[in-house]
Write an enzyme that holds these catalytic residues in place. Structure first.
Site, short mmCIF file in Angstrom:
data_model
loop_
_atom_site.label_atom_id
_atom_site.label_comp_id
_atom_site.label_asym_id
_atom_site.label_seq_id
_atom_site.Cartn_x
_atom_site.Cartn_y
_atom_site.Cartn_z
CE1 TYR A 98 101.03 17.75 35.40
CE2 TYR A 98 103.17 18.53 36.14
CZ TYR A 98 102.38 17.93 35.18
OH TYR A 98 102.95 17.52 34.01
CG PHE A 148 103.22 14.90 45.86
CD1 PHE A 148 104.14 14.74 44.84
CD2 PHE A 148 102.44 13.81 46.23
CE1 PHE A 148 104.28 13.52 44.18
CE2 PHE A 148 102.57 12.60 45.58
CZ PHE A 148 103.48 12.45 44.56
CB SER A 154 113.64 20.00 42.73
OG SER A 154 113.99 20.73 41.59
CE1 TYR A 164 110.25 24.13 45.09
CE2 TYR A 164 111.89 24.07 43.33
CZ TYR A 164 110.84 23.48 44.00
OH TYR A 164 110.37 22.26 43.60
CE LYS A 173 110.64 20.88 46.81
NZ LYS A 173 109.55 20.07 47.35
CG LEU A 224 108.79 25.37 27.36
CD1 LEU A 224 108.83 26.71 26.65
CD2 LEU A 224 109.98 24.50 26.94
P1 NAD Z 1 101.42 21.60 42.89
O1 NAD Z 1 101.46 23.00 43.39
O2 NAD Z 1 100.49 21.28 41.77
O3 NAD Z 1 101.09 20.61 44.10
C1 NAD Z 1 101.44 20.88 45.44
C2 NAD Z 1 100.21 20.68 46.30
O4 NAD Z 1 100.53 20.92 47.66
C3 NAD Z 1 99.07 21.61 45.93
O5 NAD Z 1 97.87 20.87 45.82
C4 NAD Z 1 99.00 22.59 47.11
O6 NAD Z 1 97.70 23.08 47.30
C5 NAD Z 1 99.50 21.72 48.24
N1 NAD Z 1 100.12 22.44 49.37
C6 NAD Z 1 101.07 23.40 49.32
N2 NAD Z 1 101.41 23.79 50.56
C7 NAD Z 1 100.66 23.04 51.42
C8 NAD Z 1 100.57 22.97 52.83
N3 NAD Z 1 101.31 23.75 53.62
N4 NAD Z 1 99.70 22.08 53.38
C9 NAD Z 1 98.93 21.28 52.59
N5 NAD Z 1 98.98 21.31 51.25
C10 NAD Z 1 99.84 22.18 50.67
O7 NAD Z 1 102.92 21.18 42.52
P2 NAD Z 1 103.48 19.89 41.79
O8 NAD Z 1 104.07 20.31 40.49
O9 NAD Z 1 102.49 18.79 41.83
O10 NAD Z 1 104.70 19.55 42.74
C11 NAD Z 1 104.60 18.62 43.81
C12 NAD Z 1 105.91 18.60 44.57
O11 NAD Z 1 106.97 18.28 43.67
C13 NAD Z 1 106.27 19.95 45.19
O12 NAD Z 1 106.84 19.71 46.46
C14 NAD Z 1 107.30 20.52 44.23
O13 NAD Z 1 108.20 21.37 44.89
C15 NAD Z 1 108.01 19.25 43.76
N6 NAD Z 1 108.63 19.42 42.43
C16 NAD Z 1 107.88 19.84 41.36
C17 NAD Z 1 108.50 20.04 40.13
C18 NAD Z 1 107.71 20.55 38.94
O14 NAD Z 1 108.33 21.01 37.98
N7 NAD Z 1 106.38 20.46 38.94
C19 NAD Z 1 109.88 19.78 39.96
C20 NAD Z 1 110.60 19.33 41.06
C21 NAD Z 1 109.97 19.14 42.29
N1 UFG Z 2 111.30 28.89 28.91
C1 UFG Z 2 111.04 29.76 27.89
N2 UFG Z 2 109.87 30.48 27.91
C2 UFG Z 2 108.95 30.34 28.93
C3 UFG Z 2 109.24 29.43 29.97
C4 UFG Z 2 110.43 28.73 29.94
O1 UFG Z 2 111.83 29.93 26.96
O2 UFG Z 2 107.92 31.03 28.91
C5 UFG Z 2 112.54 28.08 28.87
C6 UFG Z 2 113.48 28.32 30.04
O3 UFG Z 2 114.33 29.39 29.79
C7 UFG Z 2 114.21 26.96 30.12
C8 UFG Z 2 113.15 25.95 29.67
O4 UFG Z 2 112.18 26.71 28.94
O5 UFG Z 2 115.26 26.93 29.20
C9 UFG Z 2 112.45 25.23 30.81
O6 UFG Z 2 111.95 26.21 31.74
P1 UFG Z 2 110.89 25.84 32.87
O7 UFG Z 2 110.53 27.12 33.57
O8 UFG Z 2 109.78 25.02 32.30
O9 UFG Z 2 111.69 24.87 33.83
P2 UFG Z 2 113.04 25.10 34.67
O10 UFG Z 2 114.03 24.10 34.16
O11 UFG Z 2 113.44 26.50 34.69
O12 UFG Z 2 112.60 24.73 36.16
C10 UFG Z 2 111.77 23.60 36.47
C11 UFG Z 2 110.90 23.95 37.67
C12 UFG Z 2 111.71 24.09 38.90
C13 UFG Z 2 112.53 22.87 39.13
C14 UFG Z 2 113.35 22.55 37.92
C15 UFG Z 2 113.97 21.21 38.15
O13 UFG Z 2 110.22 25.17 37.44
O14 UFG Z 2 110.85 24.22 40.01
O15 UFG Z 2 112.53 22.49 36.76
O16 UFG Z 2 114.82 20.87 37.14
F1 UFG Z 2 113.34 23.05 40.18
#
Ligand code: NAD
Ligand code: UFG
Length: 356
Positions: free
Chosen positions: A23, A93, A137, A161, A165, A212
């Protein structure tokens, strides 16, 4: 500007992007190409589709986006790719990201996220690659002692998780301190949502979305009957959880700013990436209804275990250090999420690896 400079040098800088098919990675690859860099994608596709790479090519017109199917835990392969493509930096990522799953399968998370990052850093040392941007994160902060979170807030993650990080942050800080010739930019993301305005790339979660925004979007498109709102008795303005949502394109642009800072100066840094503004679950639902013209039926249910009531970023340090701040609003996030969801109601098409 970087694009012009690189063009004038006759060859664009190559940047290894592990997790680049995912993503946030796919959006960052688009911005890298827009600025004249060549992303070299490494992904094992555990949570992504090769179709996203095809879409990156479609958006940017770049046909020369190398993609290697590999696991970052394969150190020898990482060394080979870094050397073959002469990568100047890494934007990392790759990892697993579902909080609930990490509680059920902690070893998978330590293996992918911590062992994977260790392997990548070892490969960078062997290949002589000197710069890494790392996806951390806001979850590393844990229960707020004070809000907004600043980078000096105590770190106390509350789930495996978040611990992975935190562990990688510690590893990076120790590596930097050892003067091994690597500088690092640690980026603590708040809540990334939205999609590229083209609607061609976006978040495509497997199964029932945990987060969400993808859940709301799937309700709007008719894939799910209603949204469960996890708690309406928090001490927040409307009783629902408050988060700092950030448009994924703003987030992608922050990676370019971080990369260019690392390329220009030997210092390492840790920054929050958020807007500094908190929105409630009901704010998001209302904005999405307006953007999509669809009703989002909802039910209030119990709080989700482990959820915090409210948090948001202090984004000052990112602005001062990187000259970056968010420019896109919650309305922009919902509009672009809807363009992605309505154009791709079932996510990416099934494409066999190697076909894109
Ligand atoms: P995502 O799952 O869409 O992307 C991660 C990618 O890494 C995927 O394409 C997956 O196939 C690949 N991958 C996983 N393990 C692997 C491995 N061992 N070797 C090679 N490829 C591998 O997730 P995203 O939302 O794009 O997140 C990217 C990064 O940002 C992640 O490290 C995630 O922890 C961090 N992050 C995401 C969020 C969020 O809310 N999306 C918030 C904070 C941090
Ligand atoms: N929520 C709902 N219904 C749903 C999903 C979420 O009410 O179906 C609410 C949650 O309770 C929260 C808000 O929407 O209040 C946001 O929830 P998310 O699951 O979208 O996001 P979080 O803040 O829980 O967590 C996200 C990522 C984590 C990351 C974090 C960083 O999932 O990986 O943000 O701030 F670590």
């Amino acid at each position: 500007m970087a694009g012009i400079t690189n063009f004038m040098q006759g060859r664009s800088k190559r940047i290894l992007v592990p997790g680049g098919a995912g993503y946030i990675g796919s959006h960052t690859c688009v911005e890298l190409i827009n600025r004249g860099y060549t992303p070299v994608i490494v992904d094992n596709f555990v949570n992504s589709s090769i179709a996203s790479v095809d879409r990156i090519r479609q958006i940017t017109g770049a046909n020369d986006v190398p993609v290697i199917e590999a696991d970052i835990r394969d150190t020898a392969e990482m060394v080979r790719v870094l050397r073959e493509h002469e990568c100047e930096a890494v934007i990392h990522f790759a990892g697993l990201k579902a909080v609930g799953e990490s509680t059920a399968q902690p070893l998978d998370y330590y293996s992918n996220n911590v062992q994977g990052s260790l392997s990548l850093l070892e490969a960078m040392k062997q290949a002589g690659t000197g710069h890494i941007v790392f996806s951390s994160s806001a979850t590393v902060y844990g229960t707020p002692v004070s809000l907004p979170y600043t980078e000096s807030h105590p770190l106390a993650p509350t789930n495996p998780y978040g611990m992975t990080k935190y562990a990688v942050e510690l590893m990076l800080n120790d590596l930097v301190a050892s003067r091994a010739g690597i500088n690092a930019g640690i980026l603590r993301y708040f809540n990334p949502i939205g999609a590229h305005p083209s609607g061609l790339i976006g978040e495509d979660p497997n199964g029932v979305p945990n987060n969400l925004m993808p859940f709301v979007a799937q309700v709007a498109v008719g894939r799910r009957p209603h949204l469960n709102v996890f708690g309406n008795d928090y001490d927040t303005p409307d009783g629902t959880g408050v988060r700092d949502y950030i448009h994924v394109v703003d987030l992608a642009e922050a990676h370019i700013a971080a990369l260019e800072k690392l390329l220009a100066s030997p210092d390492s840094f840790t920054v929050n990436l958020g807007s500094g503004i908190g929105h409630s679950v009901l704010d998001v639902v209302k904005a999405f209804e307006q953007a999509s013209g669809r009703d989002i039926p909802l039910e209030f249910v119990d709080r989700r275990p482990g959820d915090l009531p409210a948090y948001w970023a202090d984004p000052t340090h990112a602005m001062e250090l990187l000259g970056w701040q968010t420019r896109l609003t919650l309305e922009d996030m919902c509009r672009d999420q809807w363009a992605w969801q309505s154009g791709n109601p079932n996510g990416y098409p099934d494409v066999k690896i190697g076909a894109a």
